[in-house]
Design a protein around this motif. Sequence first.
Motif, PDB file in Angstrom:
ATOM      1  N   GLY A 288       0.800  -1.227   0.000  1.00 30.47           N
ATOM      2  CA  GLY A 288       0.000   0.000   0.000  1.00 30.47           C
ATOM      3  C   GLY A 288       0.822   1.260   0.000  1.00 30.47           C
ATOM      4  O   GLY A 288       0.348   2.328  -0.404  1.00 30.47           O
TER       5      GLY A 288
ATOM      6  N   THR B  73       0.912   4.819  -3.860  1.00 27.22           N
ATOM      7  CA  THR B  73       0.193   5.931  -3.231  1.00 27.22           C
ATOM      8  C   THR B  73       1.119   7.116  -2.965  1.00 27.22           C
ATOM      9  O   THR B  73       0.858   8.234  -3.397  1.00 27.22           O
ATOM     10  CB  THR B  73      -0.386   5.460  -1.886  1.00 27.22           C
TER      11      THR B  73
ATOM     12  N   LEU C  36      -3.927  15.844  -3.298  1.00 23.41           N
ATOM     13  CA  LEU C  36      -4.804  14.674  -3.377  1.00 23.41           C
ATOM     14  C   LEU C  36      -6.205  15.040  -3.847  1.00 23.41           C
ATOM     15  O   LEU C  36      -6.908  14.217  -4.423  1.00 23.41           O
ATOM     16  CB  LEU C  36      -4.857  13.964  -2.020  1.00 23.41           C
TER      17      LEU C  36
ATOM     18  N   LEU D 277     -13.744   5.259  -4.622  1.00 22.97           N
ATOM     19  CA  LEU D 277     -13.773   4.381  -3.452  1.00 22.97           C
ATOM     20  C   LEU D 277     -14.993   3.485  -3.582  1.00 22.97           C
ATOM     21  O   LEU D 277     -16.029   3.954  -4.037  1.00 22.97           O
ATOM     22  CB  LEU D 277     -13.950   5.232  -2.209  1.00 22.97           C
ATOM     23  N   GLN D 278     -14.878   2.226  -3.217  1.00 26.69           N
ATOM     24  CA  GLN D 278     -16.008   1.311  -3.379  1.00 26.69           C
ATOM     25  C   GLN D 278     -16.485   0.758  -2.041  1.00 26.69           C
ATOM     26  O   GLN D 278     -15.661   0.452  -1.186  1.00 26.69           O
ATOM     27  CB  GLN D 278     -15.619   0.118  -4.263  1.00 26.69           C
ATOM     28  N   ARG D 279     -17.778   0.682  -1.909  1.00 26.41           N
ATOM     29  CA  ARG D 279     -18.378   0.029  -0.738  1.00 26.41           C
ATOM     30  C   ARG D 279     -19.658  -0.682  -1.143  1.00 26.41           C
ATOM     31  O   ARG D 279     -20.372  -0.198  -2.006  1.00 26.41           O
ATOM     32  CB  ARG D 279     -18.741   1.064   0.336  1.00 26.41           C
TER      33      ARG D 279
END
Length: 235
Positions: free
Chosen positions: A124, A128, A183, A192-194
């Motif tokens: 990670g 990034t 950013l 972003l996924q949920r």
Amino acid sequence: MGAVLAAVCHVLYGERLGLLQDFVDPEAQRFIDAVTLMFHTTSPMLYLPPALLRHLNAKMWRDHVWAWDAIFTQADKCIQNVYRDLRLQRKSTKEYMGILCSLIMQDKLPLDDIKASVTEMMAGGVDTTSMTLQWAMFELARSPGVQEQLRAEVLAAKREAAGDRVKMLKTIRLLKAAIKETLRLHPVAVTLQRYTTQEVILQDYRIPPKTLVQVGLYAMGRDAEVFPKPEKDGG
Ligand code: HEM
């Protein structure tokens, strides 16, 4: 990216790494390539069911699995080195031990969980941070005045904190704002996924349970309704 990986490894594994120290090390390059491939093959899988790709033994799936294998193999080598140093009591308590070492010594998490978390953090931390730094440099090149202010802020914070890193992090407000603005304009995570667990009603929308919801960070960061001058720094 090599320098960022070396910094991440320093935080995770401490000084005595015995691996990845040389920035042109082919193993380090292999790790970076694997992380990049892992991210590239992850995005399409948000739209194409991974189970189907797996069933078809599609190249994308094979690449994805190869990438994670390479990431775990490399992290495992680093972890083994730290284990060995610990067993041989090569580490002195005076020097910085690294997150991995202190997690092992605390003896609160099962070893497999420690290994999985450390591997995730190693993967990670690469893309990034290096992408954000590159965009920050791009934005700063257009505003030399801010560059000077940032330099002055960091130097003053260093002087005042006298080695206390937490104190230093509290005082570098402009640097934090510059990173947040970078950013906003160039989010590393574009979306972003949920999955929703229950029904959500938002004004004119009804989202059923178990729906994959994507939050468009890039679009949101450049929405004139939220940021009056979205294309401008400090917009
Ligand atoms: C500018 C830098 C970074 C950005 C923008 C960023 C962004 C994110 C985002 C959006 C997530 C949540 C993904 C999701 O759950 O859908 C995430 C999770 C995570 N990030 Fe980062 N990240 C950054 C740097 C780092 C670094 C430096 C590390 C490690 C050294 C790291 C390690 C992780 C890990 C391990 C997770 C998973 C956490 C969990 O679900 O338990 N990230 N990051």
